[in-house]
Design a protein around this motif. Structure first.
Motif, short mmCIF file in Angstrom:
data_model
loop_
_atom_site.label_atom_id
_atom_site.label_comp_id
_atom_site.label_asym_id
_atom_site.label_seq_id
_atom_site.Cartn_x
_atom_site.Cartn_y
_atom_site.Cartn_z
N LYS A 47 0.31 -14.70 -5.36
CA LYS A 47 -0.91 -13.97 -5.00
C LYS A 47 -0.75 -13.55 -3.55
N ALA A 48 -1.38 -12.43 -3.19
CA ALA A 48 -1.32 -11.93 -1.82
C ALA A 48 -2.68 -11.32 -1.47
N VAL A 49 -2.87 -11.00 -0.19
CA VAL A 49 -4.12 -10.43 0.27
C VAL A 49 -3.84 -9.14 1.02
N VAL A 50 -4.42 -8.03 0.52
CA VAL A 50 -4.25 -6.72 1.16
C VAL A 50 -5.07 -6.70 2.44
N LYS A 51 -4.45 -6.31 3.54
CA LYS A 51 -5.12 -6.21 4.84
C LYS A 51 -5.36 -4.75 5.24
N ASP A 52 -4.50 -3.84 4.79
CA ASP A 52 -4.69 -2.42 5.06
C ASP A 52 -3.97 -1.61 4.00
N MET A 53 -4.41 -0.36 3.82
CA MET A 53 -3.81 0.49 2.81
C MET A 53 -3.93 1.96 3.18
N SER A 54 -2.97 2.74 2.72
CA SER A 54 -3.02 4.19 2.85
C SER A 54 -2.42 4.79 1.59
N LEU A 55 -2.39 6.11 1.52
CA LEU A 55 -1.74 6.75 0.37
C LEU A 55 -0.24 6.48 0.36
N GLY A 56 0.33 6.11 1.49
CA GLY A 56 1.76 5.86 1.58
C GLY A 56 2.18 4.45 1.28
N GLY A 57 1.27 3.48 1.45
CA GLY A 57 1.66 2.09 1.22
C GLY A 57 0.54 1.13 1.54
N VAL A 58 0.90 -0.12 1.69
CA VAL A 58 -0.07 -1.18 1.87
C VAL A 58 0.53 -2.26 2.77
N GLY A 59 -0.33 -2.92 3.55
CA GLY A 59 0.07 -4.08 4.34
C GLY A 59 -0.64 -5.28 3.77
N LEU A 60 0.09 -6.36 3.55
CA LEU A 60 -0.53 -7.54 2.95
C LEU A 60 0.06 -8.83 3.49
N LEU A 61 -0.68 -9.90 3.28
CA LEU A 61 -0.21 -11.24 3.64
C LEU A 61 0.19 -11.97 2.37
N ALA A 62 1.35 -12.61 2.42
CA ALA A 62 1.85 -13.37 1.28
C ALA A 62 2.33 -14.74 1.79
N PRO A 63 2.45 -15.71 0.88
CA PRO A 63 2.97 -17.02 1.30
C PRO A 63 4.41 -16.92 1.76
N LEU A 64 4.71 -17.51 2.89
CA LEU A 64 6.07 -17.51 3.43
C LEU A 64 7.02 -18.27 2.50
#
Length: 139
Positions: A47-64
């Motif tokens: 599971k991960a958590v989206v922190k930001d998004m655009s039409l080009g992609g997404v930034g998310l946090l995932a477990p290391l």
């Protein structure tokens, strides 16, 4: 309203689902997604958590602790699953890694649909936060 940010180095407007000026390791808001291996019978990675998004992609946090490959599927709900390539990795704590993903084969319409769904989620998150802040100030 959701937080948006224009950056001259980016091709698309970016929507933030968290406080953009807070370090990732102390943020508490975001949109949950599931990361899957990109093979035909790919298994769930984490599971991960989206922190930001655009039409080009997404930034998310995932477990290391999870080994996220360079090409994955990002699933928001039962209907929306899109292929993405990990183009950026940054460890933010001893338990979390920030991943920058670029959409691979999703059609623009599918990206717009996902952005519309997530921006509605971001709006609710912002409204809940504003209500909590106002309630605390009133007390």
């Amino acid at each position: 309203m959701p937080i948006t940010k224009t950056d001259v180095s980016r091709k698309y407007l970016r929507w933030y689902f968290c406080a953009a000026n807070q370090p990732h390791e102390v943020q508490t808001k975001g949109v949950p997604v599931t990361l899957w291996q990109s093979s035909l019978f790919g298994s769930q990675i984490c599971k991960a958590v989206v922190k930001d998004m655009s039409l080009g992609g997404v930034g998310l946090l995932a477990p290391l602790s999870k080994n996220v490959p360079d090409v994955i599927l990002v699933q928001y709900d039962e209907r929306i699953r899109m292929a993405a390539e990990v183009v950026y990795r940054r460890q933010v704590s001893d338990k979390l890694v920030f991943l920058g993903l670029s959409w691979l084969d999703a059609k623009r319409e599918q990206r717009l649909k996902l952005l519309r769904l997530l921006s509605k989620k971001a709006y609710r998150l912002s409204q809940d936060s504003a209500r909590t802040t106002q309630k605390t100030a009133d007390e």
